[in-house]
Design a protein around this motif. Sequence first.
Motif, PDB file in Angstrom:
ATOM      1  N   VAL A  90       1.671  -9.243  -5.974  1.00 11.86           N
ATOM      2  CA  VAL A  90       2.613  -9.322  -4.851  1.00 11.86           C
ATOM      3  C   VAL A  90       4.002  -9.625  -5.413  1.00 11.86           C
ATOM      4  N   ASN A  91       4.872  -8.634  -5.324  1.00  8.41           N
ATOM      5  CA  ASN A  91       6.272  -8.821  -5.717  1.00  8.41           C
ATOM      6  C   ASN A  91       6.970  -9.463  -4.524  1.00  8.41           C
ATOM      7  N   ASN A  92       7.003 -10.788  -4.567  1.00  5.75           N
ATOM      8  CA  ASN A  92       7.399 -11.539  -3.366  1.00  5.75           C
ATOM      9  C   ASN A  92       8.710 -12.301  -3.536  1.00  5.75           C
ATOM     10  N   ALA A  93       9.084 -12.625  -4.771  1.00  4.34           N
ATOM     11  CA  ALA A  93      10.288 -13.459  -4.976  1.00  4.34           C
ATOM     12  C   ALA A  93      11.502 -12.774  -4.350  1.00  4.34           C
ATOM     13  N   GLY A  94      12.310 -13.562  -3.655  1.00  4.20           N
ATOM     14  CA  GLY A  94      13.512 -12.995  -3.042  1.00  4.20           C
ATOM     15  C   GLY A  94      14.489 -14.103  -2.706  1.00  4.20           C
ATOM     16  N   VAL A  95      15.755 -13.741  -2.629  1.00  5.92           N
ATOM     17  CA  VAL A  95      16.799 -14.715  -2.290  1.00  5.92           C
ATOM     18  C   VAL A  95      17.698 -14.155  -1.187  1.00  5.92           C
ATOM     19  N   ALA A 120      11.027  -6.300  -8.026  1.00 11.62           N
ATOM     20  CA  ALA A 120       9.826  -5.538  -7.643  1.00 11.62           C
ATOM     21  C   ALA A 120       9.627  -4.339  -8.578  1.00 11.62           C
ATOM     22  N   ILE A 121      10.734  -3.712  -8.949  1.00  7.33           N
ATOM     23  CA  ILE A 121      10.620  -2.552  -9.858  1.00  7.33           C
ATOM     24  C   ILE A 121      10.051  -3.015 -11.209  1.00  7.33           C
ATOM     25  N   HIS A 122      10.610  -4.104 -11.743  1.00  4.26           N
ATOM     26  CA  HIS A 122      10.098  -4.628 -13.022  1.00  4.26           C
ATOM     27  C   HIS A 122       8.616  -4.990 -12.890  1.00  4.26           C
ATOM     28  N   GLY A 123       8.248  -5.570 -11.752  1.00  3.42           N
ATOM     29  CA  GLY A 123       6.846  -5.960 -11.542  1.00  3.42           C
ATOM     30  C   GLY A 123       5.927  -4.753 -11.628  1.00  3.42           C
ATOM     31  N   VAL A 124       6.302  -3.673 -10.961  1.00  4.60           N
ATOM     32  CA  VAL A 124       5.458  -2.467 -10.966  1.00  4.60           C
ATOM     33  C   VAL A 124       5.445  -1.852 -12.368  1.00  4.60           C
ATOM     34  N   ARG A 125       6.608  -1.791 -12.994  1.00  2.28           N
ATOM     35  CA  ARG A 125       6.681  -1.204 -14.340  1.00  2.28           C
ATOM     36  C   ARG A 125       5.807  -1.986 -15.324  1.00  2.28           C
ATOM     37  N   LEU A 165      13.432  -1.933  -0.559  1.00  3.22           N
ATOM     38  CA  LEU A 165      12.033  -2.247  -0.889  1.00  3.22           C
ATOM     39  C   LEU A 165      11.066  -1.442  -0.033  1.00  3.22           C
ATOM     40  N   ILE A 166      11.462  -1.132   1.197  1.00  6.11           N
ATOM     41  CA  ILE A 166      10.582  -0.307   2.034  1.00  6.11           C
ATOM     42  C   ILE A 166      10.501   1.110   1.458  1.00  6.11           C
ATOM     43  N   SER A 167      11.645   1.697   1.127  1.00  6.68           N
ATOM     44  CA  SER A 167      11.585   3.061   0.581  1.00  6.68           C
ATOM     45  C   SER A 167      10.907   3.066  -0.791  1.00  6.68           C
TER      46      SER A 167
END
Length: 286
Positions: A90-95, A120-125, A165-167
Motif C-alpha cells: 500500500v503506497n499510502n504515505a502522503g502530505v 507511489a511510483i518508486h514503490g511500484v518500481r 494517483l488515480i490515473s
Amino acid sequence: MSMEALRGGVAVITGAGSGIGEGLARVAAEYGMKVVVADIAVDRAQSVASAIVEQGGEALAVKVDVSTPDSIDALAATVHEHWGDVTLLVNNAGVETLGFTWELSTAQWEKTLNINIHGAIHGVRAFAPRMIAAGKPAWIANTASIGGLGMMPIQTSYILSKHALISFSECLYLEMQIKQAPIRVSAILPGPVATRIFQDGGTTIDTGSEQHRVLMNAMLEADGISGYEAAQRILPQIAAGDFWVSTHPEITREMAAGRAAHLTALGNPALPVEVLRGMGLSIDGE
Ligand SMILES: NC(=O)c1ccc[n+]([C@@H]2O[C@H](COP(=O)([O-])OP(=O)(O)OC[C@H]3O[C@@H](n4cnc5c(N)ncnc54)[C@H](O)[C@@H]3O)[C@@H](O)[C@H]2O)c1
C-alpha cells in the motif's frame, strides 16, 4: 476473493506510523498478515509495530523516505530478505501543503509531489518486478483521496497529486492486465479520516492558508472516522479486488457523479460561495 486470501501474506504499508496507514497495519496484522510498518517517522513506526507484536501479531518497523528512490529500493531489499515475497503493497504515505500556487516555494511543491506522486511510483518500481516474478496473487493499492474526484483551491499541490494517483492506478491496473499478472490494483479514495495530516501540513506564510489548515484540521477532528475504522472498511475491498476503494461510498459516488456531469457539460471550474466561506475564504472584492 475475501480477506482470507491475505492471511499469512506479507503487507508493506508506507506512512504506517500514523493515521490510515497505522490502521491498515493493525487491521492487516489482525488478519494474520506479517506487516512492514514503513514510515519516515521511525519512532512512530516502531511504536505501531511494537503494539502489533504485543497483541500477538508479526510486524517490522522500517524507516523509509518514499520520496527517495534509494530509500524504497532499500526497503524492498530488507523486506525480501526478511520475509520473502510481498502479498500487499500500500503506497499510502502522503502530505498536505496549503497555499496559493504562486506562493508555495519550489521546495514545498517538490516535497508534495515527490512524496505523494513519486512515492507511489518508486514503490511500484521497487516492488512490482518481484511481485510479478513470484507469479502469486498479490495486491497493490495507492492511497489517493476523494479529493482526486474534485477541486480544492489552496490545496492545489495536494489535489493534483491525488488526481495523478488515480490515473497512475488506472494505467497500472491496465498494465497488469496486459502482462496477465495476478496483481490486483486499487485506488483508495478515503473521505474524512481524523489523522495528523493537517496538523503536519505545510502552509505558506499568509494567514489565509494557515486559517484554511486550521479549519480543515478541525473538520477532520469533528467529522472524521478513525484510521482504524477507515482500514476496516478499506482492506476487505482491496482483498475483493475492487479497483475503487472507499471509506465513505456515498460521498465518493456523489463526487464521481458531480465530476462526470461537470466534464460532460465542459463547465467552468466553480465552487459554491458557501463552500469557499466554509473554508474561511472570501472572494476578492467581497
Ligand atoms: N485523513 C484524511 O482525511 C485523508 C483523506 C483522503 C486521503 N488521505 C490520504 O491518506 C494517506 C495517509 O494520510 P493520513 O491522513 O493517515 O495522514 P498522517 O499524517 O496521519 O499519516 C501520514 C504518514 O506518512 C508519513 N510520511 C510523510 N512523509 C513521508 C515520507 N517521505 N516517507 C515515508 N513516510 C512519510 C508521516 O510520517 C505519517 O506517519 C495520505 O496519502 C493522504 O493523502 C487522507
